[in-house]
Design a protein around this motif. Structure first.
Motif, mmCIF file in Angstrom:
data_model
loop_
_atom_site.group_PDB
_atom_site.id
_atom_site.type_symbol
_atom_site.label_atom_id
_atom_site.label_comp_id
_atom_site.label_asym_id
_atom_site.label_seq_id
_atom_site.Cartn_x
_atom_site.Cartn_y
_atom_site.Cartn_z
ATOM 1 N N ASP A 84 0.801 -1.227 0.000
ATOM 2 C CA ASP A 84 0.000 0.000 0.000
ATOM 3 C C ASP A 84 0.835 1.279 0.000
ATOM 4 O OD1 ASP A 84 -2.316 -1.508 0.051
ATOM 5 O OD2 ASP A 84 -2.274 -1.659 2.239
ATOM 6 N N VAL A 85 1.946 1.256 0.714
ATOM 7 C CA VAL A 85 2.769 2.463 0.813
ATOM 8 C C VAL A 85 4.212 2.055 1.126
ATOM 9 C CG1 VAL A 85 2.147 2.752 3.254
ATOM 10 C CG2 VAL A 85 3.033 4.702 1.986
ATOM 11 N N THR A 86 5.155 2.797 0.554
ATOM 12 C CA THR A 86 6.578 2.590 0.855
ATOM 13 C C THR A 86 7.001 3.601 1.913
ATOM 14 O OG1 THR A 86 7.029 1.839 -1.386
ATOM 15 C CG2 THR A 86 8.910 2.644 -0.112
ATOM 16 N N ILE A 87 7.638 3.114 2.968
ATOM 17 C CA ILE A 87 8.218 4.024 3.961
ATOM 18 C C ILE A 87 9.730 3.854 3.896
ATOM 19 C CG2 ILE A 87 8.328 4.740 6.368
ATOM 20 C CD1 ILE A 87 5.618 3.445 6.832
ATOM 21 N N VAL A 88 10.424 4.905 3.467
ATOM 22 C CA VAL A 88 11.882 4.890 3.418
ATOM 23 C C VAL A 88 12.394 5.618 4.648
ATOM 24 C CG1 VAL A 88 13.909 5.772 2.199
ATOM 25 C CG2 VAL A 88 12.015 4.759 0.906
ATOM 26 N N GLY B 255 3.142 2.685 -5.258
ATOM 27 C CA GLY B 255 2.581 3.934 -5.781
ATOM 28 C C GLY B 255 2.518 5.065 -4.766
ATOM 29 N N ARG B 256 3.013 4.819 -3.557
ATOM 30 C CA ARG B 256 2.951 5.842 -2.512
ATOM 31 C C ARG B 256 4.242 5.832 -1.715
ATOM 32 N NH1 ARG B 256 -2.010 3.209 -2.391
ATOM 33 N NH2 ARG B 256 -3.780 4.497 -3.034
ATOM 34 N N LEU B 257 4.694 7.024 -1.320
ATOM 35 C CA LEU B 257 5.984 7.112 -0.620
ATOM 36 C C LEU B 257 5.920 8.065 0.562
ATOM 37 C CD1 LEU B 257 9.081 6.612 -0.434
ATOM 38 C CD2 LEU B 257 9.365 8.532 -2.015
ATOM 39 N N VAL B 258 6.390 7.580 1.707
ATOM 40 C CA VAL B 258 6.661 8.431 2.859
ATOM 41 C C VAL B 258 8.152 8.300 3.148
ATOM 42 C CG1 VAL B 258 6.217 8.878 5.303
ATOM 43 C CG2 VAL B 258 4.353 8.066 3.829
ATOM 44 N N VAL B 259 8.893 9.409 3.155
ATOM 45 C CA VAL B 259 10.316 9.370 3.507
ATOM 46 C C VAL B 259 10.480 9.954 4.894
ATOM 47 C CG1 VAL B 259 12.607 9.674 2.574
ATOM 48 C CG2 VAL B 259 10.645 10.205 1.155
ATOM 49 N N VAL B 260 11.194 9.245 5.742
ATOM 50 C CA VAL B 260 11.354 9.682 7.125
ATOM 51 C C VAL B 260 12.822 9.987 7.387
ATOM 52 C CG1 VAL B 260 10.776 9.185 9.509
ATOM 53 C CG2 VAL B 260 9.537 8.025 7.668
ATOM 54 N N ASP B 261 13.081 11.167 7.897
ATOM 55 C CA ASP B 261 14.451 11.611 8.128
ATOM 56 C C ASP B 261 14.437 12.460 9.404
ATOM 57 O OD1 ASP B 261 16.991 12.664 8.018
ATOM 58 O OD2 ASP B 261 16.835 13.427 5.966
ATOM 59 N N ALA C 6 15.604 13.155 2.951
ATOM 60 C CA ALA C 6 14.182 13.044 2.597
ATOM 61 C C ALA C 6 13.918 13.739 1.268
ATOM 62 C CB ALA C 6 13.318 13.647 3.702
ATOM 63 N N ALA C 7 14.447 14.962 1.126
ATOM 64 C CA ALA C 7 14.241 15.704 -0.115
ATOM 65 C C ALA C 7 14.916 14.992 -1.284
ATOM 66 C CB ALA C 7 14.801 17.120 0.039
ATOM 67 N N ASP C 8 16.083 14.406 -1.010
ATOM 68 C CA ASP C 8 16.844 13.703 -2.037
ATOM 69 C C ASP C 8 16.059 12.499 -2.563
ATOM 70 O OD1 ASP C 8 19.359 13.567 -3.427
ATOM 71 O OD2 ASP C 8 19.821 11.777 -2.245
ATOM 72 N N VAL C 9 15.510 11.708 -1.645
ATOM 73 C CA VAL C 9 14.755 10.517 -2.038
ATOM 74 C C VAL C 9 13.457 10.927 -2.746
ATOM 75 C CG1 VAL C 9 13.487 8.515 -1.154
ATOM 76 C CG2 VAL C 9 15.768 9.039 -0.268
ATOM 77 N N ALA C 10 12.819 11.982 -2.233
ATOM 78 C CA ALA C 10 11.588 12.462 -2.877
ATOM 79 C C ALA C 10 11.885 12.890 -4.313
ATOM 80 C CB ALA C 10 10.994 13.627 -2.083
ATOM 81 N N GLY C 11 13.018 13.582 -4.493
ATOM 82 C CA GLY C 11 13.409 14.004 -5.832
ATOM 83 C C GLY C 11 13.707 12.829 -6.748
ATOM 84 N N PRO D 266 0.773 12.364 -3.667
ATOM 85 C CA PRO D 266 2.002 13.140 -3.434
ATOM 86 C C PRO D 266 2.949 12.415 -2.491
ATOM 87 C CG PRO D 266 0.034 14.482 -3.065
ATOM 88 C CD PRO D 266 -0.433 13.077 -3.222
ATOM 89 N N VAL D 267 4.240 12.645 -2.671
ATOM 90 C CA VAL D 267 5.246 12.096 -1.765
ATOM 91 C C VAL D 267 5.189 12.865 -0.450
ATOM 92 C CG1 VAL D 267 7.721 11.819 -1.390
ATOM 93 C CG2 VAL D 267 6.738 11.391 -3.658
ATOM 94 N N LYS D 268 5.227 12.131 0.656
ATOM 95 C CA LYS D 268 5.217 12.772 1.978
ATOM 96 C C LYS D 268 6.605 12.693 2.604
ATOM 97 C CE LYS D 268 1.038 14.142 2.599
ATOM 98 N NZ LYS D 268 0.774 15.555 2.935
#
Lengths: 373, 334
Positions: free
Chosen positions: B213-217, B264-270, B279-284, B297-299
């Motif tokens: 459902d969602v990727t958490i990096v 299809g969904r991403l949350v990056v945690v930093d 976080a910004a790097d992975v989102a980019g 949207p990427v969170k």
């Protein structure tokens, strides 16, 4: 009539397992199940596998729902004839739940031990007691004693069962000497002597099969029976491409591709299995050990040690178990066994029958050891 | 298998590599542990107790207590690495990197490139990062992003004891400068860690949990929060795939993109500040490499763009945690 109600409980696959989660019921409520039939998919931290019915009967009740996590030994289903009423089953389930206490972590009492054999640390797990000769489990290339997780605890219900990590594998020393079958057979001989095991029922898988045969040829008096699971050492040909992939795999993708060739149903290869395999490969000394073993035992698609011709000369009961979809060693090699050998061929099973058809293999191993006592 | 804390796992890695290769030396403030005082040698082993026992086994020539001078530590590490040793320098807090940044930024990171590959700088800098101890703004920052931005440096941020040992051994054997970030609140976390030496390759993220459902990096301590968040999300029927980056340079782009293609969904945690962050790097990366697969949207779940507060109540509010991750995931996956 409650004595006709039989319970199916969460199995214990390996020492670490404390609980399992029901992924899918393969046998619906109300169906008649055969012994050995796969009835439910269970997921653990370590592996996913199908639980095979330990006895036949009518599956009356799925006690554990899909997605439910149940401790080892907890009730997952009820088997009973139609003559038993639903109310009686309700009462049975309620009674079980009232009495059930999950077992404490057995890992504390049954942990692997280490002995020094020829200057090398050999890690082994020694569990179970019984009157018969001990069963000794010998794993194959790139495996370790945890590869017997579906078999070791079950077999140990009736006798002493010892599984070792061969040199170069698991938690044993990574120096493998010459790395050939004779080296491993010598290590096995000295290991059994150190443990005061005079006569054993040997169970060898793949390369462990060739090692077990080599040991038996030199130590006729120390072997009560020889159970060979997809063994090496019976004829020349072997899938050299697979061996190169397995030995060469450095990352998840390569590891998954290699390991999935070991089994007929690739879903059996769990994330954890891949992780454990990569951890093994990344241990100091392992790449060198595997290179030595590969050079000593294989030449492309050819095994260097073939022992089948000599097996007929010794008088030991031999059983052989093979999956018809084995992609590593051709099942037809069982034709090379002496005339008296018992051969079991499983359909839609790959190179790991002891995992893919654990319940049936366990039953065969226990029965063969009993017969050969 | 024995359980070992992150502290013990790092000590294991240092000891085994020092036994294996006599070029490996350890240097830093108090790494000998109270050296200089009679009878007090080897009392503690660095401010976090990580190097305890090394002085007794390897003596002063290889476990080198330094003055309180980050510039001296870093210059000694870079120079000795360029001339044949394999130093592991301990820098008490990564916040102090400012004092010695030129040694890393313009010297160690550039040697291999500017000498046309004829020089290597096999040095490791072990340092602590992160909030949660009430150590205030100058002792709580997460500066791995700054070093990730510099070509020529490798950056490691382990999340557990098993990885800490394997990644540190890999770092010591690597021929490039490696900055190894240890979260100061995680040293007592234990895991099954083999006694034998082993490595974990750089640039291989670890998939800790499957989910569609969602990727958490996440990285470092945030991996613990991400796992807790994933368990909470599962109770509400949202299955998260949790990815532990393990190293930010090199970055395992393939694993991140493959995961987002699946979910299809991403949350990056930093845990770091949000601007120019991992976080910004992975989102980019995902915006450029898997845009058409995104369903939402990427969170980014990060600290705010502000210094780390000293007051415990404020620091609590400031740090990312499992609840914030859950909330972010639900915004895009509920």
């Amino acid at each position: 009539m409650s004595d006709e109600i039989r319970k199916l409980t969460m199995p214990k696959w390996g020492l670490q397992m404390q609980e399992g989660t029901v992924v899918e019921w393969l046998a619906p409520e109300g169906s008649d199940i055969a012994q050995g039939e796969e009835i439910v998919e269970v997921e653990t931290e370590k592996v996913n596998n199908a639980y095979e019915a330990p006895f036949p009967g009518r599956l009356r009740r799925h006690v554990a729902a899909v997605g439910q996590t149940v401790p080892v030994g907890g009730l997952i289903a009820v088997v009973a004839p139609e003559s038993v009423s639903d109310a009686q089953i309700d009462a049975f389930v309620a009674g079980f739940d009232a009495d059930f206490v999950p077992e404490a972590d057995e890992g504390e009492t049954a942990t692997p031990q280490t002995v020094t054999i020829d200057g090398r640390d050999i890690n082994y797990l020694d569990i179970g007691t019984g009157d018969g000769a001990p069963l000794v489990l010998v794993h194959g290339l790139c495996a370790d004693l945890n590869g017997w997780m579906f078999n070791h605890p079950v077999l140990a219900a009736g006798r002493r069962v010892v599984a070792l990590d061969l040199p170069g594998h698991g938690a044993s020393s990574k120096d493998v000497g010459d790395g050939d079958v004779a080296f491993f057979a010598d290590t096995l001989a000295n290991f059994l002597a150190e443990l005061d095991i005079g006569r054993a029922h040997l169970v060898g898988h793949s390369m462990g099969g060739a090692i077990s045969i080599a040991f038996a040829l030199d130590n006729r008096d120390r072997v009560r029976s020889l159970s060979l699971i997809a063994p090496a050492g019976l004829a020349g040909d072997i899938n050299g491409g697979f061996l190169a992939e397995m030995i060469g795999a450095e990352k998840r993708r390569g590891a998954r591709l290699a390991l999935s060739q070991l089994v007929d149903d690739a879903d059996l290869v769990s994330r954890d299995m891949i992780e454990q395999f990569l951890r093994y490969k990344r241990t100091d000394g392992v790449p060198e050990a595997l290179a030595v073993i590969a050079a000593a035992n294989f030449d492309g698609d050819t095994q260097k040690t073939v022992l089948a011709d000599r097996l007929g000369a010794i008088d030991i009961p031999v059983m052989c178990i093979w999956g018809d979809k084995d992609q590593v060693i051709p099942p037809a090699h069982s034709d090379k066994l002496p005339a008296g050998a018992t051969v079991h061929r499983f359909e839609n099973v790959g190179h790991l029958p002891q995992m893919e058809k654990a319940a049936q293999v366990n039953a065969l191993l226990a029965e063969f050891a009993n017969e050969s006592e | 298998m024995a359980k070992k804390t992150i502290r013990e796992a790092i000590n294991d890695a240092l000891r085994q590599e020092m036994e294996r290769d006599e070029r490996v030396v350890v240097m830093g403030e108090d790494v000998a542990g109270g050296a200089g005082l009679d009878g007090e040698e080897d009392a503690f082993g660095g401010v976090m107790g990580v190097t305890k026992g090394l002085y007794g086994q390897f003596s002063a020539a290889r476990v080198i207590d330094t003055p309180i001078s980050e510039t001296a530590i870093m210059g000694m590490a870079a120079g000795s690495a360029a001339t044949g040793l394999r130093p592991v320098a301990e820098l008490m807090f990564c916040d102090f990197m400012g004092v010695c940044f030129d040694q890393i930024l313009n010297q160690a990171a550039k040697f291999r490139y500017m000498f046309g590959g004829k020089a290597t700088t096999p040095m490791v800098v072990r340092t602590t990062y992160g909030g949660g101890l009430g150590a205030a703004a100058q002792h709580s920052q997460c500066l791995y992003g700054m070093f990730t931005a510099v070509p020529g440096i490798k950056v490691v941020v382990p999340s557990n004891a098993y990885d800490a040992k394997g990644l540190l051994i890999q770092a010591i054997r690597d021929d490039d400068p490696v900055i190894f970030f240890e979260h100061k609140t995680m040293y007592d976390l234990a895991d099954e860690v083999p006694d034998e030496a082993y490595t974990i390759p750089f640039g291989e993220a670890n998939i800790l949990r499957e989910g569609s459902d969602v990727t958490i990096v996440a990285l470092g301590k945030m991996v613990l929060e991400a796992r807790e968040a994933a368990d909470k999300l599962a109770e509400d029927g949202i299955e998260a795939q949790v990815i532990d980056l393990r190293t930010t340079s090199p970055l395992d782009e393939e694993t991140i993109l493959e995961s987002v293609e699946e979910t299809g969904r991403l949350v990056v945690v930093d845990e770091a500040n949000p601007r120019c962050s991992i976080a910004a790097d992975v989102a980019g990366l995902v915006a450029g490499g898997a845009f058409e697969m995104l369903k939402a949207p990427v969170k980014q779940v990060t600290a705010p763009h502000a210094p780390v507060p000293f007051a415990p109540e404020l620091e609590n509010l400031y740090l990312p945690n499992a609840d914030k991750i859950v909330a972010a995931a639900k915004e895009i996956a509920a």
